[in-house]
Design a protein around this motif. Sequence first.
Motif, PDB file in Angstrom:
ATOM      1  N   UNK A  93      55.924   0.254  26.883  1.00  0.00           N
ATOM      2  CA  UNK A  93      55.379   1.562  27.047  1.00  0.00           C
ATOM      3  C   UNK A  93      54.366   2.268  25.800  1.00  0.00           C
ATOM      4  N   UNK A  94      54.856   1.801  24.655  1.00  0.00           N
ATOM      5  CA  UNK A  94      54.116   2.292  23.494  1.00  0.00           C
ATOM      6  C   UNK A  94      52.796   1.751  23.385  1.00  0.00           C
ATOM      7  N   UNK A  95      52.691   0.622  23.969  1.00  0.00           N
ATOM      8  CA  UNK A  95      50.941   0.112  23.962  1.00  0.00           C
ATOM      9  C   UNK A  95      50.279   1.068  24.821  1.00  0.00           C
ATOM     10  N   UNK A  96      50.681   1.545  26.021  1.00  0.00           N
ATOM     11  CA  UNK A  96      49.845   2.339  26.771  1.00  0.00           C
ATOM     12  C   UNK A  96      49.600   3.520  26.100  1.00  0.00           C
ATOM     13  N   UNK A  97      50.599   4.327  25.323  1.00  0.00           N
ATOM     14  CA  UNK A  97      50.526   5.542  24.503  1.00  0.00           C
ATOM     15  C   UNK A  97      49.382   5.354  23.380  1.00  0.00           C
ATOM     16  N   UNK A  98      49.585   4.173  22.806  1.00  0.00           N
ATOM     17  CA  UNK A  98      48.341   3.787  21.648  1.00  0.00           C
ATOM     18  C   UNK A  98      47.186   3.813  22.442  1.00  0.00           C
ATOM     19  N   UNK A  99      46.743   3.234  23.388  1.00  0.00           N
ATOM     20  CA  UNK A  99      45.470   3.242  24.187  1.00  0.00           C
ATOM     21  C   UNK A  99      45.133   4.455  24.631  1.00  0.00           C
ATOM     22  N   UNK A 100      46.180   5.251  24.954  1.00  0.00           N
ATOM     23  CA  UNK A 100      45.865   6.471  25.613  1.00  0.00           C
ATOM     24  C   UNK A 100      45.055   7.419  24.290  1.00  0.00           C
ATOM     25  N   UNK A 101      45.832   7.218  23.239  1.00  0.00           N
ATOM     26  CA  UNK A 101      45.091   7.876  22.166  1.00  0.00           C
ATOM     27  C   UNK A 101      43.641   7.502  21.749  1.00  0.00           C
ATOM     28  N   UNK A 103      41.471   6.493  23.854  1.00  0.00           N
ATOM     29  CA  UNK A 103      40.763   7.206  25.061  1.00  0.00           C
ATOM     30  C   UNK A 103      40.689   8.682  24.909  1.00  0.00           C
ATOM     31  N   UNK A 104      41.612   9.354  24.219  1.00  0.00           N
ATOM     32  CA  UNK A 104      41.418  10.885  23.748  1.00  0.00           C
ATOM     33  C   UNK A 104      40.661  11.055  22.718  1.00  0.00           C
ATOM     34  N   UNK A 105      40.423  10.022  21.851  1.00  0.00           N
ATOM     35  CA  UNK A 105      39.337  10.042  20.585  1.00  0.00           C
ATOM     36  C   UNK A 105      37.778   9.876  21.311  1.00  0.00           C
ATOM     37  N   UNK A 106      37.848   9.095  22.347  1.00  0.00           N
ATOM     38  CA  UNK A 106      36.516   8.978  23.119  1.00  0.00           C
ATOM     39  C   UNK A 106      36.469   9.801  24.128  1.00  0.00           C
ATOM     40  N   UNK A 107      37.345  10.899  24.278  1.00  0.00           N
ATOM     41  CA  UNK A 107      37.080  11.970  25.537  1.00  0.00           C
ATOM     42  C   UNK A 107      37.145  11.465  26.896  1.00  0.00           C
ATOM     43  N   UNK A 108      37.984  10.336  27.284  1.00  0.00           N
ATOM     44  CA  UNK A 108      38.139   9.886  28.337  1.00  0.00           C
ATOM     45  C   UNK A 108      39.454  10.387  28.733  1.00  0.00           C
ATOM     46  N   UNK A 109      39.899  11.700  29.435  1.00  0.00           N
ATOM     47  CA  UNK A 109      40.723  11.990  29.497  1.00  0.00           C
ATOM     48  C   UNK A 109      41.519  11.550  30.745  1.00  0.00           C
ATOM     49  N   UNK A 110      40.927  11.161  31.721  1.00  0.00           N
ATOM     50  CA  UNK A 110      41.576  10.462  33.009  1.00  0.00           C
ATOM     51  C   UNK A 110      42.262   9.079  32.584  1.00  0.00           C
ATOM     52  N   UNK A 111      41.695   8.284  31.884  1.00  0.00           N
ATOM     53  CA  UNK A 111      42.047   7.275  31.332  1.00  0.00           C
ATOM     54  C   UNK A 111      43.284   7.392  30.574  1.00  0.00           C
ATOM     55  N   UNK A 112      43.193   8.271  29.768  1.00  0.00           N
ATOM     56  CA  UNK A 112      44.143   8.685  28.653  1.00  0.00           C
ATOM     57  C   UNK A 112      45.587   8.911  29.522  1.00  0.00           C
ATOM     58  N   UNK A 113      45.133   9.956  30.808  1.00  0.00           N
ATOM     59  CA  UNK A 113      46.311  10.480  31.559  1.00  0.00           C
ATOM     60  C   UNK A 113      47.082   9.185  32.226  1.00  0.00           C
ATOM     61  N   UNK A 114      46.119   8.386  32.873  1.00  0.00           N
ATOM     62  CA  UNK A 114      46.804   7.156  33.473  1.00  0.00           C
ATOM     63  C   UNK A 114      47.628   6.365  32.713  1.00  0.00           C
ATOM     64  N   UNK A 115      47.008   6.225  31.426  1.00  0.00           N
ATOM     65  CA  UNK A 115      48.035   5.295  30.722  1.00  0.00           C
ATOM     66  C   UNK A 115      49.319   6.044  30.097  1.00  0.00           C
ATOM     67  N   UNK A 116      49.289   7.359  30.051  1.00  0.00           N
ATOM     68  CA  UNK A 116      50.413   7.956  29.682  1.00  0.00           C
ATOM     69  C   UNK A 116      51.434   7.840  30.859  1.00  0.00           C
ATOM     70  N   UNK A 117      50.763   8.232  32.273  1.00  0.00           N
ATOM     71  CA  UNK A 117      51.547   8.323  33.276  1.00  0.00           C
ATOM     72  C   UNK A 117      52.555   6.904  33.276  1.00  0.00           C
ATOM     73  N   UNK A 118      51.820   5.881  33.034  1.00  0.00           N
ATOM     74  CA  UNK A 118      52.262   4.633  32.987  1.00  0.00           C
ATOM     75  C   UNK A 118      53.401   4.213  32.110  1.00  0.00           C
ATOM     76  N   UNK A 119      53.231   4.949  30.872  1.00  0.00           N
ATOM     77  CA  UNK A 119      53.916   4.908  29.818  1.00  0.00           C
ATOM     78  C   UNK A 119      55.453   5.466  30.021  1.00  0.00           C
ATOM     79  N   UNK A 120      55.168   6.569  30.798  1.00  0.00           N
ATOM     80  CA  UNK A 120      56.425   7.446  30.806  1.00  0.00           C
ATOM     81  C   UNK A 120      57.141   6.703  32.126  1.00  0.00           C
TER      82      UNK A 120
END
Length: 387
Positions: A93-101, A103-120
């Motif tokens: 799960x931690x890898x998805x959180x890292x990638x979400x961060x 995506x956040x830096x790139x302002x890609x919110x939908x992909x960040x949200x998908x990764x965080x949903x997967x992590x949780x």
Amino acid sequence: MRASSKIARLLTIVTAVAAAAAVALPASSARAESRRAICPGRETVPLATAALRRNRKDPLGYLCRARVYLELRNYRRALTDLSTAIKLKPVDSELYVERAQVYLNRDNLNRALNDLNRAIAIKPNARAYRERGVVYAELGDFARALTDVDAALKMQPASGELYVFRGQLYVSRENFKLAERAAALPQPDALSSEMLPQALRARDAALAQADFEFALKLDARMAEAHYGLALARRSLAADELGRQSERITQALSSIDQALQLKPDYLDALLLKAEMLAMKDDIEGAKAVADAAVKALPQAPQAYSYRARLLLDTRDYRSALSDALRAIRLDKQLAEPYCVRATVYSETGKRRLALREFNTCLRLAGNREIRDWASDELTALSIPASMR
């Protein structure tokens, strides 16, 4: 720029890399320490690459190099490495959180949200809930952001950063509501009277103050908590007219404590200037704005705020100069366009004023700036013979 992204700027949102057990470390030194602890011998790109040559099937190796790339703001390569790590270990799960961060830096919110949903879904943890709360804040969804930070606090009840985050959500609730109305009702005039009832606004300010005070009990050296406490006290000052002077004094004290810990804290500097202006100390406010420009010459908000102060003193030439500098640094910042528009209006350049106020209104992300532009456009639309 999304209306909600201006709201999220008010939050202490840190999207830098953190250790697996941490909730978004706030300082670059802490990030570097985290990388050394998790990735010994792999703290630079050459070292991390050399380690990967020895074992190309090691997901930790790709994670470590991705963290270095993130520090260097090389988001493309960080994403590539994290995606490779996830392919090698898809249940981490931690890898998805890292990638979400990233995506956040790139302002890609939908992909960040998908990764965080997967992590949780894989393994609920405080860090994932916090970062998903950040995404929801960016999307302007107050309720879900608050739900996630509450979930994170249940897992880490002694996290000062989480109390600061929740406090800032409460401080920003009115802006979240206005953003929701902006999405549903694009007519700017319909927003002028859209605000939370005074009692609800005061309740949110009190809740925010409690969170910031508790964060300071956990760590008295959190500059963000002192700054947040000042914001809450300023909000209370607006609703408690009988105690306004006392609240302003308390807010200034909190700002000074934040600045002692972090002298180049831009938001704190600008808030101090604003509070001094509320006390009619325009010279003091201008001195603080000058200090902000000197400390952070590449910060457009510093020039924008000083331009507004100069506008109040009718120093139109200097106000125009600062507004232009702010726009050059950030063309999406609304306030300097309103400053220029006001100068044009005051000097008889009506067509230019209309153009600039319309630009300001289009970019405005908070009620005050939106109302400023909307009210002036209404006034300028009245024929000269009827003014």
